[in-house]
Design an enzyme around this catalytic site. Structure first.
Site, short mmCIF file in Angstrom:
data_model
loop_
_atom_site.label_atom_id
_atom_site.label_comp_id
_atom_site.label_asym_id
_atom_site.label_seq_id
_atom_site.Cartn_x
_atom_site.Cartn_y
_atom_site.Cartn_z
N LYS A 22 13.55 -40.65 -1.60
CA LYS A 22 14.56 -41.50 -2.22
C LYS A 22 14.65 -42.85 -1.52
O LYS A 22 14.59 -43.92 -2.15
CB LYS A 22 15.92 -40.82 -2.18
CG LYS A 22 17.08 -41.70 -2.65
CD LYS A 22 18.42 -41.01 -2.51
CE LYS A 22 19.01 -41.15 -1.14
NZ LYS A 22 19.94 -42.29 -1.02
N ASN A 23 14.80 -42.83 -0.20
CA ASN A 23 15.00 -44.08 0.53
C ASN A 23 13.77 -44.98 0.48
O ASN A 23 13.90 -46.21 0.55
CB ASN A 23 15.39 -43.79 1.98
CG ASN A 23 16.79 -43.20 2.09
OD1 ASN A 23 17.61 -43.35 1.19
ND2 ASN A 23 17.07 -42.51 3.18
N CYS A 118 28.10 -44.51 0.04
CA CYS A 118 28.77 -43.38 0.69
C CYS A 118 29.80 -43.85 1.71
O CYS A 118 29.63 -44.88 2.35
CB CYS A 118 27.75 -42.50 1.40
SG CYS A 118 26.79 -41.45 0.32
N ARG A 123 28.79 -49.89 7.85
CA ARG A 123 27.45 -50.33 7.47
C ARG A 123 27.47 -51.73 6.85
O ARG A 123 27.13 -51.91 5.68
CB ARG A 123 26.81 -49.32 6.49
CG ARG A 123 26.68 -47.94 7.11
CD ARG A 123 25.63 -47.11 6.44
NE ARG A 123 26.07 -46.59 5.16
CZ ARG A 123 25.34 -45.78 4.40
NH1 ARG A 123 24.14 -45.43 4.79
NH2 ARG A 123 25.79 -45.33 3.25
N ASP A 308 20.38 -38.42 8.92
CA ASP A 308 20.47 -37.80 7.59
C ASP A 308 20.18 -36.30 7.62
O ASP A 308 20.26 -35.64 6.58
CB ASP A 308 19.52 -38.49 6.61
CG ASP A 308 20.12 -39.76 6.05
OD1 ASP A 308 21.31 -40.02 6.27
OD2 ASP A 308 19.39 -40.52 5.38
N ARG A 400 22.51 -37.65 -6.04
CA ARG A 400 21.98 -38.94 -5.60
C ARG A 400 20.73 -38.76 -4.75
O ARG A 400 19.92 -39.69 -4.64
CB ARG A 400 23.03 -39.70 -4.78
CG ARG A 400 24.24 -40.19 -5.59
CD ARG A 400 25.17 -41.02 -4.73
NE ARG A 400 24.43 -42.04 -4.03
CZ ARG A 400 24.54 -42.29 -2.71
NH1 ARG A 400 25.37 -41.57 -1.97
NH2 ARG A 400 23.81 -43.24 -2.15
#
Length: 422
Positions: A22-23, A118, A123, A308, A400
């Site tokens: 995903k990232n 999120c 961040r 993560d 997600r």
């Protein structure tokens, strides 16, 4: 609203295919903005975040065709007709800020809403903005939008990050690939997703050296062409599913898995008594004899233990023999899954960025609530090993970052189902 129902039922056995990252995909997709020629991504994951990035790119004028059930994304940005990334789309996902660098580099100006995402820490995006300023851009923040201008185009410069930032490194790479002259990024992120982005940009004609190290050098080129690029395997999905047989017992092969993507994580599994071995098709994971052992974990930028995977690792340690200490050094507010695990009988004591977990013999099924993406899957993992039924609410977070999680776990023997809300 959908929810996931899990019933603990013993060992898991079989194979789980690991999707593209995903990232990585969210970083690769904005690269299409750098060229008038097509960029095609293969091995793309089928996730709501990918759909959100697709919607954002389309709003800027990118044409996107999804093929092979969403695993192939064919993109063309030959006709960009909008330079504003609107709040209504950007607020859904922090990765939206990654359109800033490419639009500045190619068009010389961009208006991008400050992003959402999120709730696992502040961040801020200031490192992204400072990187653009180092390349000669003028930045103006007003009315919740970044108004960026590069009169005469971006120019190579020195970008020295005060701390490692994956997203800011990615934005800097995208922008510098078309900047005039040489750009040197120091204290750059070293994650596999960074390396994957550089490989894609190089396929498009970029001149970049040093990916995977803390210093990356980019020699800007006048234009980039098209390319076809396979998205790297998702190391976070890989680590998550490796924990399923670790928690439940049994033996599961993770198709496409690679130790080099999650070496520090594998070291902690070995210390906890979990066997990880390479197979012809990926990695095979099995719990060794007896109960899992307690281990201490500190999250760090790559190649350290990934933040993560912290929540999922905590789920494993809830039933380990002994006391484990987990130290979160990347994001604040990233122990929000701890109170939900406590509802299942876990013994967890949180003080600031440190969580002390004393293992119990068994967890008990309970209704719990997901607070973010990784927390949601940690509760599913805990439910797999718990006595009775666990109901995970607010699983829109889950979609997600994990495609068809209930199908993948059911295929190896888990009792798990999605119940659709009204």
């Amino acid at each position: 609203m959908d929810r996931i129902v899990v019933r603990g039922n013993g060992p898991l056995n079989g194979q789980i295919p690991i999707a593209g990252a995903k990232n990585a995909c969210l970083t690769l997709m904005p690269a299409t903005l750098l060229s008038e020629e097509p960029l095609t991504l293969t091995n793309a994951p089928r996730l709501s975040d990918i759909a959100t990035m697709s919607a954002l790119l389309r709003s800027l004028g990118t044409e996107i065709t999804s093929m092979q059930d969403g695993k192939v994304l064919a993109m063309s940005s030959h006709g960009l007709d909008n330079h504003k990334a609107d709040y209504d789309i950007v607020r859904k996902m922090r990765a939206s800020i990654l359109v800033l660098g490419p639009m500045l580099a190619r068009e010389g100006h961009a208006i991008v809403s400050l992003p959402g995402g999120c709730a696992i820490g502040a961040r801020p995006v200031d490192l992204h903005l400072k990187a653009m300023e180092a390349l000669g851009a003028e930045m103006d923040l007003r009315d919740g939008y970044v108004h960026a201008t590069a009169r005469g185009g971006l120019k190579g410069g020195k970008i020295d990050f005060p701390f490692v930032s994956v997203g800011a490194t990615e934005n800097a790479l995208l922008a510098a690939s078309l900047a005039k002259g040489t750009t040197v990024i120091t204290n750059a992120a070293r994650e596999p997703e960074i390396v994957d982005l550089v490989h894609c940009l190089r396929r498009m004609g970029a001149q970049i050296e040093g990916e995977g190290t803390s210093t990356i050098t980019i020699q800007g080129v006048d234009r980039l062409g098209g390319a076809t690029h396979p998205v790297v395997v998702d190391r976070i999905e890989l680590g998550t599913y490796m924990l399923a047989p670790a928690i439940c017992g049994g033996e599961v092969e993770l198709l496409g898995g690679r130790i080099d993507l999650i070496g520090a994580f594998c070291e902690k599994l070995d210390a906890a008594g979990i066997s990880v071995r390479e197979s012809d098709n990926g990695l095979t994971v099995a719990r060794k004899n007896g109960r899992t052992k307690a281990v201490d974990v500190t999250t760090e930028p790559f190649p350290g233990f990934p933040t993560d995977l912290q929540a999922q690792m905590m789920a494993l340690l809830c039933t380990a023999d002994g006391t484990s200490v987990l130290e979160e050094k990347i994001f604040e507010n990233r122990f929000m899954h701890a109170p939900e695990l406590q509802r299942m009988g876990a013994h967890i004591d949180v003080h600031g960025g440190t969580a002390t977990v004393t293992g119990v013999e068994t967890l008990k099924g309970a209704p719990v609530m997901a607070t973010d993406l990784r927390a949601s899957v940690s509760l599913i993992l805990a439910g797999l090993a718990a006595e009775g039924e666990t109901v995970v609410n607010r699983v829109y977070h889950l979609d997600r970052g994990y495609e068809h999680v209930e199908d993948k776990l059911s295929a190896v023997g888990a009792k798990i189902e999605r119940v659709h809300g009204e």
